[in-house]
Each structure stands twice: as structure tokens, then as C-alpha cells.
Design an enzyme around this catalytic site. Structure first.
Site, PDB file in Angstrom:
ATOM      1  N   LYS A  14       0.828  -1.211   0.000  1.00 20.77           N
ATOM      2  CA  LYS A  14       0.000   0.000   0.000  1.00 20.77           C
ATOM      3  C   LYS A  14       0.864   1.265   0.000  1.00 20.77           C
ATOM      4  O   LYS A  14       0.570   2.199  -0.738  1.00 20.77           O
ATOM      5  CB  LYS A  14      -0.927   0.029   1.231  1.00 20.77           C
ATOM      6  CG  LYS A  14      -1.927  -1.111   1.273  1.00 20.77           C
ATOM      7  CD  LYS A  14      -2.934  -0.927   2.400  1.00 20.77           C
ATOM      8  CE  LYS A  14      -2.310  -0.961   3.794  1.00 20.77           C
ATOM      9  NZ  LYS A  14      -1.785  -2.303   4.187  1.00 20.77           N
TER      10      LYS A  14
ATOM     11  N   ARG B 168      11.581  -6.003   4.942  1.00 22.29           N
ATOM     12  CA  ARG B 168      11.471  -4.595   5.317  1.00 22.29           C
ATOM     13  C   ARG B 168      12.085  -4.352   6.699  1.00 22.29           C
ATOM     14  O   ARG B 168      12.642  -3.286   6.952  1.00 22.29           O
ATOM     15  CB  ARG B 168       9.982  -4.249   5.323  1.00 22.29           C
ATOM     16  CG  ARG B 168       9.628  -2.856   5.660  1.00 22.29           C
ATOM     17  CD  ARG B 168       8.192  -2.557   5.290  1.00 22.29           C
ATOM     18  NE  ARG B 168       7.239  -3.113   6.244  1.00 22.29           N
ATOM     19  CZ  ARG B 168       5.917  -3.033   6.130  1.00 22.29           C
ATOM     20  NH1 ARG B 168       5.390  -2.454   5.059  1.00 22.29           N
ATOM     21  NH2 ARG B 168       5.121  -3.535   7.027  1.00 22.29           N
TER      22      ARG B 168
ATOM     23  N   ARG C 169      -9.460   0.634   8.783  1.00 26.93           N
ATOM     24  CA  ARG C 169      -9.011  -0.714   9.094  1.00 26.93           C
ATOM     25  C   ARG C 169     -10.034  -1.491   9.913  1.00 26.93           C
ATOM     26  O   ARG C 169      -9.763  -2.640  10.274  1.00 26.93           O
ATOM     27  CB  ARG C 169      -7.712  -0.654   9.883  1.00 26.93           C
ATOM     28  CG  ARG C 169      -6.480  -0.998   9.029  1.00 26.93           C
ATOM     29  CD  ARG C 169      -5.300  -0.688   9.894  1.00 26.93           C
ATOM     30  NE  ARG C 169      -4.107  -1.400   9.619  1.00 26.93           N
ATOM     31  CZ  ARG C 169      -3.013  -0.829   9.081  1.00 26.93           C
ATOM     32  NH1 ARG C 169      -3.046   0.395   8.641  1.00 26.93           N
ATOM     33  NH2 ARG C 169      -1.915  -1.529   8.974  1.00 26.93           N
TER      34      ARG C 169
ATOM     35  N   ARG D 260      -0.071  -9.078  13.524  1.00 27.30           N
ATOM     36  CA  ARG D 260      -0.669  -8.089  12.609  1.00 27.30           C
ATOM     37  C   ARG D 260      -1.549  -8.794  11.578  1.00 27.30           C
ATOM     38  O   ARG D 260      -2.621  -8.307  11.227  1.00 27.30           O
ATOM     39  CB  ARG D 260       0.435  -7.298  11.889  1.00 27.30           C
ATOM     40  CG  ARG D 260       1.250  -6.428  12.807  1.00 27.30           C
ATOM     41  CD  ARG D 260       2.215  -5.560  12.035  1.00 27.30           C
ATOM     42  NE  ARG D 260       1.482  -4.511  11.351  1.00 27.30           N
ATOM     43  CZ  ARG D 260       1.933  -3.827  10.314  1.00 27.30           C
ATOM     44  NH1 ARG D 260       3.111  -4.084   9.809  1.00 27.30           N
ATOM     45  NH2 ARG D 260       1.199  -2.889   9.774  1.00 27.30           N
TER      46      ARG D 260
ATOM     47  N   ARG E  66      10.895   0.605  11.510  1.00 28.37           N
ATOM     48  CA  ARG E  66       9.625   0.196  12.098  1.00 28.37           C
ATOM     49  C   ARG E  66       9.875  -0.762  13.255  1.00 28.37           C
ATOM     50  O   ARG E  66      10.688  -1.673  13.146  1.00 28.37           O
ATOM     51  CB  ARG E  66       8.763  -0.477  11.028  1.00 28.37           C
ATOM     52  CG  ARG E  66       8.398   0.459   9.900  1.00 28.37           C
ATOM     53  CD  ARG E  66       7.626  -0.266   8.837  1.00 28.37           C
ATOM     54  NE  ARG E  66       6.416  -0.831   9.378  1.00 28.37           N
ATOM     55  CZ  ARG E  66       5.206  -0.630   8.876  1.00 28.37           C
ATOM     56  NH1 ARG E  66       5.048   0.127   7.813  1.00 28.37           N
ATOM     57  NH2 ARG E  66       4.163  -1.184   9.406  1.00 28.37           N
TER      58      ARG E  66
END
Ligand code: AMP
Length: 193
Positions: A14, A128, A89, A145, A134
Site C-alpha cells: 500500500k 522490510r 481498518r 498483525r 519500524r
């Protein structure tokens, strides 16, 4: 105004595709993940509260996120449109967004859902983790998640599907090919700026 939601599980691309869409179509980008990380880095009261949830892979409570976003929608009057990235969400967030937009005499026009197989999502998020700051990219948090996504976020797709606004897009192609598929849908409403 043309308002778009880029929807999909964590790791579906996204953020990357939002950047491409913003460049081509000149839309205002609203990413609740980016806004929350900014609050966390400034250690505002909202950020301190949100961090407890983010670090564990849980969604931040609806009232916190909805309160944060309402001001952002009014920030740039006269924009061509808004791309919402990582929001809504939950169904409660989707309903709140509908009300906020209705108040501005506009609406969500299109929801593009990036579809990516689960093993690829995990692979991308672990990749990532190596390069981003993060705090939520380790294996345990990633699996939480994804669970939160199935329990609370996936129903948002049904909410917009029932309104005839949802288009599913193959999100496991290379970045440019997925962008072409997304553009093909957006072009039905708005041409590149
Ligand atoms: P993201 O960068 O969109 O993947 O978001 C990172 C984290 O921020 C998520 O795992 C949630 O903890 C939190 N977050 C971002 N957007 C939302 C939202 N719309 N509702 C609740 N929590 C959110």
C-alpha cells in the site's frame, strides 16, 4: 473530488503504490501508519498511547485514529482528491469515514484491494525489517498483525463490496505491473494530472 482507498493486508504494498498514485494523479496522501509513527517519534500523548498497540501488532483504538484523521481531511481544501492508505481498518472506521466525507458533500468513489498470498506478505515484511525503522517488523509481531487483519480489517472489504465500490487487484506482480493494474481502474474516474 475523487476519493480512493488503497486497501490490503500489511505488506501488500500500500505504501509503495500510494507513492506512485500520488505522483501520477496528484492526490493528497493520508496514511494513518505514517501519521501515527510521526506522533510516536515526537512522543506526543497520542503517540505514547498508540505505541503500546503498534509495538505489539495490534490496531490502535478506533477513537484515537478517527480523531486524528478528521482534521487531516480538511487540511487542504481544493485538492483533486484523497488517497487513504491503511485507513479504514475496521468497520467502525469505515462508517466514521463515510460520515466525515458526507459532511463535506463527498464520498469514497473506489476501493482498490491489493491481493497478495500470505507467505509473500511475511517474506516482504521480514525483508522490510532489515531496512526500516519500524518497531513492528519481527516474526512474532508480524503474525499478530496478520491475525488482526483477518479478524478486524478484512470485513472492511465486504463493507465496500456491498456498496459496489471494491476492485480486487493482483498485488504480487512486480511494482510497475501492479501499478498498471491500479491505474487502469483509477483512469475510469480520473486521468493522470
Ligand atoms: P501501517 O504502517 O499502515 O502498516 O500501520 C502500522 C501500525 O499502525 C499498525 O500495525 C497499527 O498498529 C497502526 N495503525 C495504522 N493505521 C491504523 C488504523 N487505521 N487503525 C488502527 N491502527 C492503525
Amino acid at each position: 473530488m475523487f476519493n480512493l482507498i488503497l486497501f490490503g493486508p500489511p505488506g501488500s504494498g500500500k505504501g509503495t503504490q500510494s507513492t506512485n498514485i500520488v505522483k501520477s494523479y496528484n492526490l493528497q496522501h493520508i496514511s494513518t501508519g505514517d501519521l501515527l509513527r510521526d506522533e510516536v517519534s515526537r512522543q506526543t500523548p497520542l503517540g505514547v498511547e498508540a505505541q503500546k498497540y503498534m509495538d505489539q501488532g495490534f490496531l490502535v483504538p478506533d477513537e484515537v485514529v478517527i480523531g486524528m484523521i478528521s482534521g487531516k481531511i480538511d487540511e487542504n481544501p481544493g485538492v483533486r482528491g484523497i488517497i487513504f492508505d491503511g485507513f479504514p481498518r475496521t468497520k467502525a472506521q469505515a462508517e466514521a469515514l463515510d460520515k466525515l466525507l458526507e459532511f463535506k458533500n463527498t464520498q469514497i468513489h473506489l476501493v482498490l484491494s491489493l491481493e497478495v498470498p500470505e507467505d509473500e506478505l511475511v517474506r516482504r515484511m521480514l525483508g522490510r525489517a532489515a531496512t526500516s525503522d519500524r518497531s513492528d517488523d519481527n516474526e512474532e509481531v508480524i503474525s499478530k498483525r496478520i491475525k488482526e487483519y483477518h479478524a478486524k480489517t478484512a470485513p472492511v472489504a465486504e463493507y465496500y463490496d456491498a456498496q459496489g465500490k471494491l476492485e480486487r487487484i493482483k498485488g504480487d506482480l512486480d511494482i510497475q505491473d501492479t501499478f498498471k493494474l491500479l491505474s487502469r481502474e483509477i483512469d475510469k474516474y480520473l486521468l493522470p494530472a
